[in-house]
Enzyme design. Sequence first.
Site, PDB file in Angstrom:
ATOM      1  N   SER A 178       0.799  -1.225   0.000  1.00 34.79           N
ATOM      2  CA  SER A 178       0.000   0.000   0.000  1.00 34.79           C
ATOM      3  C   SER A 178       0.829   1.270   0.000  1.00 34.79           C
ATOM      4  CB  SER A 178      -0.942   0.009   1.211  1.00 34.79           C
ATOM      5  OG  SER A 178      -0.209  -0.066   2.428  1.00 34.79           O
ATOM      6  N   HIS A 206      -5.355  -3.954  -2.528  1.00 34.10           N
ATOM      7  CA  HIS A 206      -5.139  -2.962  -3.578  1.00 34.10           C
ATOM      8  C   HIS A 206      -5.020  -3.583  -4.966  1.00 34.10           C
ATOM      9  CE1 HIS A 206      -4.424   0.377  -0.704  1.00 34.10           C
ATOM     10  NE2 HIS A 206      -3.973  -0.598   0.058  1.00 34.10           N
ATOM     11  N   LYS A 238     -12.205  -0.207  -1.498  1.00 32.25           N
ATOM     12  CA  LYS A 238     -11.242   0.411  -2.413  1.00 32.25           C
ATOM     13  C   LYS A 238     -11.822   0.359  -3.829  1.00 32.25           C
ATOM     14  CE  LYS A 238      -7.347  -0.283   0.664  1.00 32.25           C
ATOM     15  NZ  LYS A 238      -8.110  -0.719   1.864  1.00 32.25           N
TER      16      LYS A 238
END
Length: 384
Positions: A178, A206, A238
């Site tokens: 990240s 992610h 996300k």
Amino acid sequence: MKHFSEIPTLLQAREQQHLLRRRVELQSPQSVQPIINGRQMLSFCSNDYLGLANHPSIADSMKTAIDACGVGSGASHLIDGHHQYHEALERELAAFCGREAALVFSTGYMANMGVMAALMNRQDTIIQDKLNHASLIDGAKLAQAKMLRYRHNDTGHLAQLLTQATGKKLVVTDGVFSMDGDCAPMTDLAQVAGEHDAWVMVDDAHGFGVLGEQGAGLVSEQGLSTSDVQLVVGTLGKAFGTSGAFVAGDQTTIDYLLQFARTYIYTTATPPAVAAATRTALGLVKQADTQRAHLQALIARLRTGLADIGLPPMASRTPVQPVVIGSNERAMRISQHLNERGLLVTAIRPPTVPEGTARLRITLSATHSFAQIDTLLNALEDSQ
């Protein structure tokens, strides 16, 4: 533990070291041009990678679900808070990941802590990448297992540490890191783990939505099965644009986690409407090839431009594009300069990243334009 009277002094010290964290106030839906503290900004710091956080179809799904089942779940999953929307979402997430089953958690932090604490104990060993997310580190601490840390993405060092491991062995890594934006070498990690009779757990928070066919993530992109990577964790706040998290694996392991993952058992279930919205988001993620291609074009434009102005980014093919500045003071100064120009770019400082590596963490969304990338580059060039 510090004495309570020391709290003001500790806060003052953080201020002097340019480490004091402050929140901004979002006063609009999440987007690349949100209203922050009363100003419209051009944002390069959210994790809304596909621009789904305010997608009308997802919002409509949530509104419809609220009308059908109310706002709150009213109970934990194992009492009577497990709605048919949760059940359907878990089936669809499992299929998306190519796994037999999935379990939905309230947050990614709770998923990581719950999984490790349920599977591992003091007789076991958890081997983690040095740059893993805090939730993975805290999950190992909660499990009270022996924890070893291998050098970032160094499978040779991992192999050495696995020879020292006792009990059950679990190799844990971020999929996309990240703060650095690079990817774990999943194929090599899985091979080394398999040679030492260890399981692999990857937090692909992610990567989901961005990498792999239909956005199915890093593990899918590299063609790894459940026998290679036993546990896949993903967050839904996300690229999916909603909220919550999940873990996917074989049916027996997921059944076990349902019985023993305390962060799943002893908390109120997420609102059913969030699960309904996430099902719609999942359908959009699968169909987002055009957005993913645009995102890659934006990444290429940004990376070339950063190199041209003497601010080369770290090695990353993902929407996380960090630029290491070095000192905390300079990173904060550049971030403030951008803020004055109407651009929101977060300065990341220790302890989130190692000392001396304070950075601008630039994140891109498929809803950014090339002109907006150029605006950022021009402002960064002026900040030198």
